[in-house]
Motif scaffolding. Structure first.
Motif, PDB file in Angstrom:
ATOM      1  N   ALA A 172     -12.280 -34.279  48.976  1.00  0.00           N
ATOM      2  CA  ALA A 172     -11.699 -34.873  48.065  1.00  0.00           C
ATOM      3  C   ALA A 172     -11.994 -35.237  46.796  1.00  0.00           C
ATOM      4  O   ALA A 172     -12.822 -35.399  46.711  1.00  0.00           O
ATOM      5  CB  ALA A 172     -10.618 -35.528  48.580  1.00  0.00           C
ATOM      6  N   ASP A 173     -10.687 -34.972  46.088  1.00  0.00           N
ATOM      7  CA  ASP A 173     -11.090 -35.292  44.656  1.00  0.00           C
ATOM      8  C   ASP A 173     -10.424 -35.883  44.256  1.00  0.00           C
ATOM      9  O   ASP A 173      -9.168 -34.656  43.262  1.00  0.00           O
ATOM     10  CB  ASP A 173     -11.715 -34.367  43.627  1.00  0.00           C
ATOM     11  N   ILE A 174      -9.799 -37.075  43.941  1.00  0.00           N
ATOM     12  CA  ILE A 174      -8.113 -37.493  43.473  1.00  0.00           C
ATOM     13  C   ILE A 174      -8.594 -38.959  42.548  1.00  0.00           C
ATOM     14  O   ILE A 174      -9.686 -39.743  42.812  1.00  0.00           O
ATOM     15  CB  ILE A 174      -7.638 -37.971  45.033  1.00  0.00           C
ATOM     16  N   ILE A 203      -9.006 -25.953  44.093  1.00  0.00           N
ATOM     17  CA  ILE A 203      -9.031 -26.686  42.456  1.00  0.00           C
ATOM     18  C   ILE A 203      -8.162 -28.021  42.706  1.00  0.00           C
ATOM     19  O   ILE A 203      -6.679 -28.364  42.837  1.00  0.00           O
ATOM     20  CB  ILE A 203      -8.125 -25.779  41.616  1.00  0.00           C
ATOM     21  N   THR A 204      -8.661 -28.599  41.082  1.00  0.00           N
ATOM     22  CA  THR A 204      -7.778 -30.108  41.122  1.00  0.00           C
ATOM     23  C   THR A 204      -7.173 -29.371  39.422  1.00  0.00           C
ATOM     24  O   THR A 204      -7.533 -28.377  39.249  1.00  0.00           O
ATOM     25  CB  THR A 204      -9.415 -30.698  40.826  1.00  0.00           C
ATOM     26  N   VAL A 205      -6.085 -30.695  39.347  1.00  0.00           N
ATOM     27  CA  VAL A 205      -5.378 -30.520  38.298  1.00  0.00           C
ATOM     28  C   VAL A 205      -5.260 -31.698  37.840  1.00  0.00           C
ATOM     29  O   VAL A 205      -4.574 -32.795  38.931  1.00  0.00           O
ATOM     30  CB  VAL A 205      -4.017 -30.250  38.826  1.00  0.00           C
ATOM     31  N   GLU A 206      -6.260 -31.685  36.761  1.00  0.00           N
ATOM     32  CA  GLU A 206      -6.546 -33.346  36.631  1.00  0.00           C
ATOM     33  C   GLU A 206      -6.872 -33.506  34.754  1.00  0.00           C
ATOM     34  O   GLU A 206      -7.687 -33.875  34.444  1.00  0.00           O
ATOM     35  CB  GLU A 206      -7.837 -33.828  37.037  1.00  0.00           C
ATOM     36  N   PRO A 207      -5.020 -33.162  34.858  1.00  0.00           N
ATOM     37  CA  PRO A 207      -5.333 -33.747  33.131  1.00  0.00           C
ATOM     38  C   PRO A 207      -5.545 -35.202  32.820  1.00  0.00           C
ATOM     39  O   PRO A 207      -4.801 -36.106  33.907  1.00  0.00           O
ATOM     40  CB  PRO A 207      -3.690 -32.999  32.639  1.00  0.00           C
ATOM     41  N   ILE A 237      -4.137 -38.479  36.111  1.00  0.00           N
ATOM     42  CA  ILE A 237      -3.847 -37.847  37.668  1.00  0.00           C
ATOM     43  C   ILE A 237      -4.624 -36.963  38.022  1.00  0.00           C
ATOM     44  O   ILE A 237      -4.559 -35.334  37.408  1.00  0.00           O
ATOM     45  CB  ILE A 237      -2.616 -37.911  36.880  1.00  0.00           C
ATOM     46  N   GLU A 238      -5.025 -36.425  39.611  1.00  0.00           N
ATOM     47  CA  GLU A 238      -5.893 -35.541  39.282  1.00  0.00           C
ATOM     48  C   GLU A 238      -5.309 -35.602  41.435  1.00  0.00           C
ATOM     49  O   GLU A 238      -5.581 -36.297  42.077  1.00  0.00           O
ATOM     50  CB  GLU A 238      -7.515 -36.140  39.337  1.00  0.00           C
ATOM     51  N   ASP A 239      -4.994 -34.180  41.509  1.00  0.00           N
ATOM     52  CA  ASP A 239      -5.049 -33.466  43.008  1.00  0.00           C
ATOM     53  C   ASP A 239      -5.704 -32.519  42.970  1.00  0.00           C
ATOM     54  O   ASP A 239      -6.314 -32.024  41.710  1.00  0.00           O
ATOM     55  CB  ASP A 239      -3.006 -33.466  42.581  1.00  0.00           C
ATOM     56  N   SER A 244      -9.190 -28.293  35.281  1.00  0.00           N
ATOM     57  CA  SER A 244      -9.544 -27.843  36.441  1.00  0.00           C
ATOM     58  C   SER A 244     -10.900 -27.205  37.774  1.00  0.00           C
ATOM     59  O   SER A 244     -11.832 -26.955  36.774  1.00  0.00           O
ATOM     60  CB  SER A 244      -8.667 -27.012  37.225  1.00  0.00           C
ATOM     61  N   HIS A 245     -11.792 -27.351  38.300  1.00  0.00           N
ATOM     62  CA  HIS A 245     -12.404 -27.315  39.034  1.00  0.00           C
ATOM     63  C   HIS A 245     -12.440 -26.964  40.359  1.00  0.00           C
ATOM     64  O   HIS A 245     -11.093 -27.449  40.774  1.00  0.00           O
ATOM     65  CB  HIS A 245     -14.082 -28.529  38.381  1.00  0.00           C
ATOM     66  N   HIS A 246     -12.806 -26.449  40.478  1.00  0.00           N
ATOM     67  CA  HIS A 246     -13.232 -25.533  42.238  1.00  0.00           C
ATOM     68  C   HIS A 246     -13.684 -26.804  42.841  1.00  0.00           C
ATOM     69  O   HIS A 246     -14.192 -27.653  42.257  1.00  0.00           O
ATOM     70  CB  HIS A 246     -13.855 -24.543  42.832  1.00  0.00           C
TER      71      HIS A 246
HETATM   72 MN    MN Z   1     -12.371 -33.558  39.416  1.00  0.00          MN
END
Ligand code: MN
Ligand code: GLY
Ligand code: MN
Length: 484
Positions: free
Chosen positions: A309-311, A423-427, A449-451, A394-396
């Protein structure tokens, strides 16, 4: 086979006596009859191997696991196989240093250093493979049962590489950079062929762009394990404040749960309090946590299959956002929601970024921070907004935290989203304490904030949806966790 350098320094050498050599092989219980049941990933790995062979139907494809990497003198980093090897074999533990997979003519064979008899000096003398040093390794038959692969002795790898090709018009291709020794052998046999090897590397990376069901389940588990780690950090935030050097405490608490729940951290934890949150890869983590500051925690558990995960959550240390912190947080949350709303099959990868950035820019404009219009700053000639978020949105994500990194631009950054991609969404907004362009109340506030999201047939699913995002929900989450 090359072995990890055995300690041979004169001041440490301790030769084995003949009496010891005669004594050591005697009277050991037999190994248990069973080792492990086949891994569930074996339902998926044959299809992955067929897919790569289809792209190079006449070629011998060599996919090494890689070896140990030295951290300090005799001490290596914990072994982690190359991600392409793990994807193609389903293996991801500490058994595979120096192993390699060869795929040719529809047949896949794993060359593997198996357990030796206890009569073999390796039993007691090898710090790399010896049972007395690293524990009992699986036998060839046990590894074959577990991995559903044809498994051969690593000692036969050199001959297998040098054997005549199954197709006269084929060639050997090897994943570059995974194992220097095997790569040198291949280059000695066929001459260097960087472009052929890079084509294989790109194809293996692109095969991971769309995840199968097993991978999605692993990612769900990684998110669940990461939630355990985040909640342990939240529970311990008052202790982190009390102890000083609280960022390290946070890093340690999360790391405990990463190792307990999974294989490891997916990447070094970013535990960034106050102005440190404005340093994107703050992994020094040596600062204090103070009431009144925000803690930006970017962390992920890598589960045993190596999916991570990457949160990121940005948490008020006191449990309550200040008005200025909340204002910045809300802007980032709105941007993230716009990015998530744009993430659906058929959309461009960059649509997610552009949707998020547009919302950020509107907020920056409403705070009179932009020297030009929203349209102009978002144009190629503009870009002033990037002063406050210099990274992508974002990244995969998968076996590597930045997964599929060798994929071609047209399939990644300029590519189209497909069902099954994760993918992540992390602005974020990073308002440095030293940025004199900002109103004072914003200085020293960094929010990301990254999900982690799965593209579905008709939109997307947030795999990390159990992590509260709304600022009121975050405050309630902190209060609940700390009152447990
Ligand atoms: Mn990330
Ligand atoms: N944690 C690294 C990243 O968010 O990409
Ligand atoms: Mn992250």
């Amino acid at each position: 086979m090359t072995k990890k350098t055995e300690p041979k320094l004169p001041n440490r050498a301790n030769p084995y006596s003949e009496a010891f050599k005669a004594f050591i092989p005697e009277q050991w219980a037999p190994y248990p009859a069973t080792w492990r049941d086949p891994s569930p990933v074996t339902a998926y790995t044959p299809g992955r191997r067929e897919a790569i062979q289809r792209q190079f139907p006449h070629d011998r494809l060599v996919i090494p696991a890689g070896g140990y990497k030295v951290r300090s003198n005799d001490c290596d980093y914990r072994f982690r196989p190359h991600s392409a090897f793990s994807h193609m074999t389903g293996l991801g533990e500490d058994f595979e240093p120096d192993a390699a997979l060869i795929i040719e003519d529809g047949v896949a064979a794993l060359y593997f250093h198996a357990r030796v008899e206890r009569t073999d000096p390796e039993f007691y003398s090898s710090a790399t493979y010896g049972e007395m040093w690293v524990g009992a390794r699986p036998s060839l038959a046990e590894m074959a049962h577990y991995s559903a692969l044809t498994v051969k002795d690593a000692a036969d790898l050199n001959a297998a590489l040098a054997a005549p090709l199954a197709h006269s018009d084929g060639m050997i291709r090897i994943v570059p950079g995974a194992d220097r020794r095997i790569e040198d052998l291949v280059n000695a046999l066929r001459g260097p062929n960087t472009s052929a090897d890079q084509e294989l590397e790109v194809a293996l990376s692109e095969l991971r762009l769309v995840k199968d069901q097993f991978e999605v389940e692993q990612m769900e588990q990684a998110c669940a394990a990461t939630l355990t780690g985040f909640e342990a950090v939240i529970a311990d935030m008052p202790e982190a404040v009390r102890r000083g050097r609280g960022e390290r405490w946070v890093e340690g608490v999360f790391g405990l749960h990463a190792r307990h729940q999974g294989n490891a951290l997916g990447y070094d934890t970013i535990a960034a309090a106050g102005d440190h949150a404005c340093t994107l890869h703050w992994i020094r983590n040596d600062g204090d946590l103070r009431d009144g500051d925000l803690l930006l925690l970017d962390a992920g558990v890598e589960v045993d299959s190596l999916y991570t995960a990457d949160i990121t959550r940005t948490l008020p240390v006191s449990g309550r956002f200040s008005p200025a912190q909340r204002q910045v947080y809300r802007a980032v949350l709105a941007a993230q929601q716009a990015g998530i709303d744009a993430a659906k099959p058929g959309a461009k990868f960059l649509d997610v970024h552009n949707a998020a950035v547009k919302v950020l820019c509107k907020h920056l404009a409403s705070w009179d921070l932009l020297p030009v219009s929203v349209e102009e700053t978002m144009s190629e000639q503009g870009g002033q907004w990037r002063r406050w978020m210099v990274h992508g949105t974002s990244h995969h994500l998968g076996i590597d935290v930045h997964d599929c990194a060798q994929a071609r631009r047209e399939n990644y950054r300029a590519g189209t989203l497909k069902a099954g991609m994760i993918i992540t969404v992390e602005p974020g907004l990073y308002f440095k304490a030293t940025d004199l362009m900002l109103p004072e109340e914003f200085r020293g506030i960094g929010v990301r904030i990254e999900d982690d999201i799965l593209i579905t047939e008709d939109g997307c699913r947030v795999l990390s949806s159990a992590f509260p995002r709304d600022p009121d929900d975050v405050e309630e989450w902190i209060a609940n966790v700390q009152s447990r």
